[in-house]
Design a protein around this motif. Structure first.
Motif, mmCIF file in Angstrom:
data_model
loop_
_atom_site.group_PDB
_atom_site.id
_atom_site.type_symbol
_atom_site.label_atom_id
_atom_site.label_comp_id
_atom_site.label_asym_id
_atom_site.label_seq_id
_atom_site.Cartn_x
_atom_site.Cartn_y
_atom_site.Cartn_z
ATOM 1 N N ARG A 32 -5.766 0.618 -7.756
ATOM 2 C CA ARG A 32 -5.198 0.740 -6.305
ATOM 3 C C ARG A 32 -4.224 2.196 -6.373
ATOM 4 N NH1 ARG A 32 -3.136 -5.119 -4.429
ATOM 5 N NH2 ARG A 32 -5.084 -6.176 -4.688
ATOM 6 N N TYR A 55 1.796 2.115 -3.639
ATOM 7 C CA TYR A 55 0.769 2.899 -4.389
ATOM 8 C C TYR A 55 0.473 4.336 -3.833
ATOM 9 C CZ TYR A 55 -0.668 -1.856 -6.345
ATOM 10 O OH TYR A 55 -0.511 -2.924 -6.968
ATOM 11 N N LYS A 101 -11.218 -3.986 -0.866
ATOM 12 C CA LYS A 101 -9.956 -4.185 -1.604
ATOM 13 C C LYS A 101 -10.335 -5.413 -2.433
ATOM 14 C CE LYS A 101 -4.878 -5.120 -1.291
ATOM 15 N NZ LYS A 101 -3.887 -5.306 -0.411
ATOM 16 N N ASP A 150 0.836 -1.253 0.064
ATOM 17 C CA ASP A 150 -0.084 0.066 0.082
ATOM 18 C C ASP A 150 1.035 1.187 -0.195
ATOM 19 O OD1 ASP A 150 -2.275 -1.689 -0.051
ATOM 20 O OD2 ASP A 150 -2.423 -1.551 2.296
#
Length: 227
Positions: free
Chosen positions: A208, A104, A220, A101
């Protein structure tokens, strides 16, 4: 056959092996100490055993190694591994996406988008950039370390990469690539299947990136699914 130390007699070997197999490391029971006294004393002199008291000879790690057996710690670890239950496979399986994450969020902050393109024939000698395009014969673009991140899913004649959004816009590189033309004989069935799989990854990565860092997010989606 395990090699023994040159100073090991058959009687001493039997005592050391018995100690290694004993849960407490004792070479013999108290009643047998007198019968094996000479061998025990010689083993003690060589450092292969220690007497906890006059009736309890205990094998040392040197004694275990002298007869080719693992140390007490190694034997304990092996016994523990054998006693532990086998780990069951994770259900569902672990996420195959190699990016986190945090990655991203970084891509979103830098204004990166994911594109899927075709590697075009490049006749330059020792090129430092990768020549790509929307098709094999379209206007070429060149990706390098300064303007792109080639993703590990890149395979065959296709390249999946992260580029600044302005570069994708001026270069005509789509973040939502279309399917390959069915009438184009340049591509094999395997390459068409690969293109379709990479399209799904491209859509997923862009989704994402768009939702990275938001406080309220939708559920998600699995890696490779279309948002």
């Amino acid at each position: 056959m395990t090699a023994l130390a040159i100073d090991i007699t058959p009687e001493m070997e039997a005592l050391l092996r018995a100690g290694a197999e004993n849960r407490c490391g004792l070479c013999c029971i108290p009643g047998e100490v007198r019968k094996s006294w000479e061998a025990l004393r010689e083993a003690e002199r060589l450092g292969y055993i220690r007497f906890l008291d006059i009736t309890r000879p205990w094998v040392t790690d040197e004694g275990r190694r002298a007869v080719g057996l693992p140390s007490e710690l190694e034997a304990s670890r092996a016994a523990l591994r054998a006693a532990l239950p086998k780990r069951k496979p994770l259900v569902p399986s672990r996420d195959d996406d190699p990016r986190t994450d945090f990655d991203y969020r970084s891509y979103r902050a830098c204004g990166y988008v994911c594109i899927l393109a075709v590697k075009q024939p490049d006749y330059r000698s020792e090129p430092e950039t990768l020549r790509i395009g929307r098709t094999l014969k379209s206007e070429p673009q060149f990706l390098g370390a300064r303007n792109s991140i080639i993703l590990p899913e890149t395979e065959g004649r296709f390249v999946l990469a992260l580029v600044p959004h302005w570069l994708a816009r001026i270069g005509g590189l789509s973040t939502h690539p279309l399917p390959i033309d069915e009438t184009d004989l340049e591509w094999s069935d395997d390459e068409r299947a690969l293109w379709d799989r990479l399209r799904a990854v491209c859509f997923s990565v862009n989704s994402r990136i768009r939702t990275a860092g938001r406080k309220v997010q939708r559920a998600k989606m699995r890696y490779g699914e279309t948002a």
